[in-house]
Design a protein around this motif. Sequence first.
Motif, mmCIF file in Angstrom:
data_model
loop_
_atom_site.group_PDB
_atom_site.id
_atom_site.type_symbol
_atom_site.label_atom_id
_atom_site.label_comp_id
_atom_site.label_asym_id
_atom_site.label_seq_id
_atom_site.Cartn_x
_atom_site.Cartn_y
_atom_site.Cartn_z
ATOM 1 N N ARG A 59 94.493 -23.313 -13.481
ATOM 2 C CA ARG A 59 94.939 -23.102 -12.096
ATOM 3 C C ARG A 59 96.437 -23.256 -11.872
ATOM 4 O O ARG A 59 97.004 -22.588 -11.002
ATOM 5 C CB ARG A 59 94.163 -24.033 -11.151
ATOM 6 N N THR A 60 97.102 -24.121 -12.632
ATOM 7 C CA THR A 60 98.538 -24.289 -12.376
ATOM 8 C C THR A 60 99.368 -23.544 -13.426
ATOM 9 O O THR A 60 98.941 -23.340 -14.568
ATOM 10 C CB THR A 60 98.956 -25.774 -12.408
ATOM 11 N N ALA A 61 100.578 -23.168 -13.020
ATOM 12 C CA ALA A 61 101.508 -22.492 -13.922
ATOM 13 C C ALA A 61 101.826 -23.391 -15.114
ATOM 14 O O ALA A 61 101.960 -22.903 -16.246
ATOM 15 C CB ALA A 61 102.783 -22.130 -13.162
ATOM 16 N N GLU A 62 101.923 -24.707 -14.876
ATOM 17 C CA GLU A 62 102.259 -25.637 -15.955
ATOM 18 C C GLU A 62 101.172 -25.623 -17.029
ATOM 19 O O GLU A 62 101.457 -25.595 -18.230
ATOM 20 C CB GLU A 62 102.422 -27.068 -15.410
ATOM 21 N N GLU A 63 99.923 -25.662 -16.591
ATOM 22 C CA GLU A 63 98.820 -25.633 -17.557
ATOM 23 C C GLU A 63 98.834 -24.340 -18.367
ATOM 24 O O GLU A 63 98.637 -24.351 -19.586
ATOM 25 C CB GLU A 63 97.473 -25.744 -16.834
ATOM 26 N N ARG A 64 99.066 -23.233 -17.692
ATOM 27 C CA ARG A 64 99.056 -21.945 -18.409
ATOM 28 C C ARG A 64 100.234 -21.870 -19.386
ATOM 29 O O ARG A 64 100.091 -21.418 -20.522
ATOM 30 C CB ARG A 64 99.093 -20.777 -17.410
ATOM 31 N N LYS A 71 92.512 -17.669 -7.316
ATOM 32 C CA LYS A 71 92.640 -19.135 -7.229
ATOM 33 C C LYS A 71 93.754 -19.679 -8.132
ATOM 34 O O LYS A 71 94.105 -20.843 -8.040
ATOM 35 C CB LYS A 71 91.312 -19.801 -7.614
ATOM 36 N N ASN A 72 94.276 -18.850 -9.054
ATOM 37 C CA ASN A 72 95.401 -19.291 -9.892
ATOM 38 C C ASN A 72 96.656 -19.463 -9.023
ATOM 39 O O ASN A 72 97.032 -18.539 -8.294
ATOM 40 C CB ASN A 72 95.705 -18.235 -10.971
ATOM 41 N N ALA A 73 97.292 -20.624 -9.118
ATOM 42 C CA ALA A 73 98.568 -20.807 -8.416
ATOM 43 C C ALA A 73 99.620 -19.936 -9.093
ATOM 44 O O ALA A 73 99.629 -19.807 -10.322
ATOM 45 C CB ALA A 73 98.982 -22.272 -8.461
ATOM 46 N N ASP A 94 103.206 -18.573 -10.663
ATOM 47 C CA ASP A 94 104.220 -19.189 -11.520
ATOM 48 C C ASP A 94 105.583 -18.771 -10.964
ATOM 49 O O ASP A 94 105.950 -17.595 -11.015
ATOM 50 C CB ASP A 94 104.029 -18.665 -12.953
#
Lengths: 378, 378
Positions: free
Chosen positions: B187-192, B254-256, B258
């Motif tokens: 879900r967060t840009a950091e995780e991706r 639902k993906n935030a 980036d």
Amino acid sequence: MSPSPPAEVGAPFSEIDTPALIVDLDAFERNLDTMAATVRKFGVRLRPHAKTHKSPFVAAQQIARGAVGVCCQKVAEAEILVAGGVTDVLVTNEVVGARKLARLASLAREARIGVCVDNSDVVEQISSAAEQAGVRIEVLVEVDVGAHRCGVKPGPAAAILARQISGSRFLSFGGLQAYHGSSQHLRTAEERRAAIASAADATSDTLRFLKDAGFDCATIGGAGTGTFELEGQSGIWNELQPGSYIFMDADYAKNAPDAGLRANQFEHALFVLAAVMSTSDQRAVIDAGHKAVSNDSGFPTVWNRRDLRYHRPSDEHGILESDSATCGLAVGEQVVLVPGHCDPTVNLYDWYVGVRDFGTPAARVEALWPVAARGAVT
Amino acid sequence: MSPSPPAEVGAPFSEIDTPALIVDLDAFERNLDTMAATVRKFGVRLRPHAKTHKSPFVAAQQIARGAVGVCCQKVAEAEILVAGGVTDVLVTNEVVGARKLARLASLAREARIGVCVDNSDVVEQISSAAEQAGVRIEVLVEVDVGAHRCGVKPGPAAAILARQISGSRFLSFGGLQAYHGSSQHLRTAEERRAAIASAADATSDTLRFLKDAGFDCATIGGAGTGTFELEGQSGIWNELQPGSYIFMDADYAKNAPDAGLRANQFEHALFVLAAVMSTSDQRAVIDAGHKAVSNDSGFPTVWNRRDLRYHRPSDEHGILESDSATCGLAVGEQVVLVPGHCDPTVNLYDWYVGVRDFGTPAARVEALWPVAARGAVT
């Protein structure tokens, strides 16, 4: 657009291409016989639900064992069932829209067709469609007996619709549709008995209003595989509509048996045959994901391998993991799954692969039946 | 077995029968253009994933905008794509079994066909199938770069398989398949970013071993709609395989975004058109359940009606409830859903209904495209 079947008639089980939708013909036929005998004992009619199988050929086997016809949910399903030779189909559902109602009416030229309503405007539209097609359509009033989906409230509302139906020269009032869908998968016998007792009260209450208004109900229909013995013994319902009993699924297997009834009488007869496509230390990846087995009611279980768990499905993959350090499966090995939910799983396939002597070394393909009404959503 | 389309070309939006799979042609074409332009900027190749659309016609539109070919997951999909005129198909998946491999090899007579492996026995089987068919098949080694599904471990294993592939006269080593599937919906840009950084390390590490063993990789493929800009900018991957960008779905929404990338660049272009079939005080029941919209990645959302929530689906019904006391929908009214997950939803239908000027009073049916590879699971 319709892929060729994943096996040939006569082929050994090991030669079925994967993933494939397998019917254990022996268990399937026992399920058909058991339901026919049980419902006969209750002295009520059996009208199995064809939304489970979507096949005129399966419908014919049910009718040959005494079913009065079948149910379905969609006009498109009814069209395919009638085209396949079924002469008595009840759409246990509300049908809206001029285009669909014209198709429904045109079908009534070829077969006995019934449909459900819960709305006065729609009664008028069905009447117009029937007039246009020069047919008479049987209309049942659906009552919400607890599932809180479609249906009028129990009580006087059904009598008002019955009067409207009877007032049309192109419609005949067929009775009540009183199906408690959400009770089918209640896990304990007590919960299921309480739900059907409450549905019985709601139905009786509604029947009293109908009787006072001068209406008899030729059909009081409902029931599913999870509760049909309760409706069958109630003295209220006279037509039972179970569908899943022919195949059973992992979700139904989670229902606790009812000690007061014949428990566990139906067998798993529907499987998805998959193959291992990749392995690593702890896992095996099989070729059955969301597009091969429906996961809406829980993941499939692995047949005869209680140590394996199916999880993390993606579109075309499922992961099997074991309680032990390795799952002991080799690349290319066949794996048999019990689908979590049979109806939407069937709807993913174009072919049933009917297997005789399933689960034995003699297992072989005996029949290939098209899932004729797959995708018939309109 | 293939129902007729739910509308005619030229019909107004209001005359489409329900449920139906709708493509907003304007948004769809913008999505195609945006992806083509973005990938061109990276200086890498685009090979979109056809498992999303299952249509040679959509593939042709992608190739017309510069894609080098398409990917798919199944031999049966590849067969339908090639039959529909696609000349370059990579099966981004492991294929096992003599029957499937013979089909794959026979397809390589008509088109450029690639396939992935992670197992030495299977390399041998593909080589035999290619020899039998008199063809040469391009084989990529899949590396598990973090999704923990198929693929060899990063490091030396790929070089061992590359040597085996190169040793066969009937195979050519095509490179690496390095797709991090489970990162797409973080879900967060950091995780991706963290996931793709780790996948990049795993891929670089593997490439070093390959280089030391004397192997160059013509293709280093991977990436999906959720992360393709990260792979595209990495300097490692040279072929991107996103699929969902053409349609988008509620899960991707639902993906935030980036902030370091072009955010929210793709639009919802795939919808399920449903109709209200029953109403009561608090709810509306629509004709789209498990068999009309896939619920594996969450329920659909209601387009342009944030006050409505879809829930309690059954096979052929969905319930809409509102924040207000009534949901304000009438029986017969059309409702537009954004599917939770586009790929398995597409797989439920036989037809795309392509709509021009979607969402305006001028909306009309411009195209009907078969979902040609629907059900192509083998």
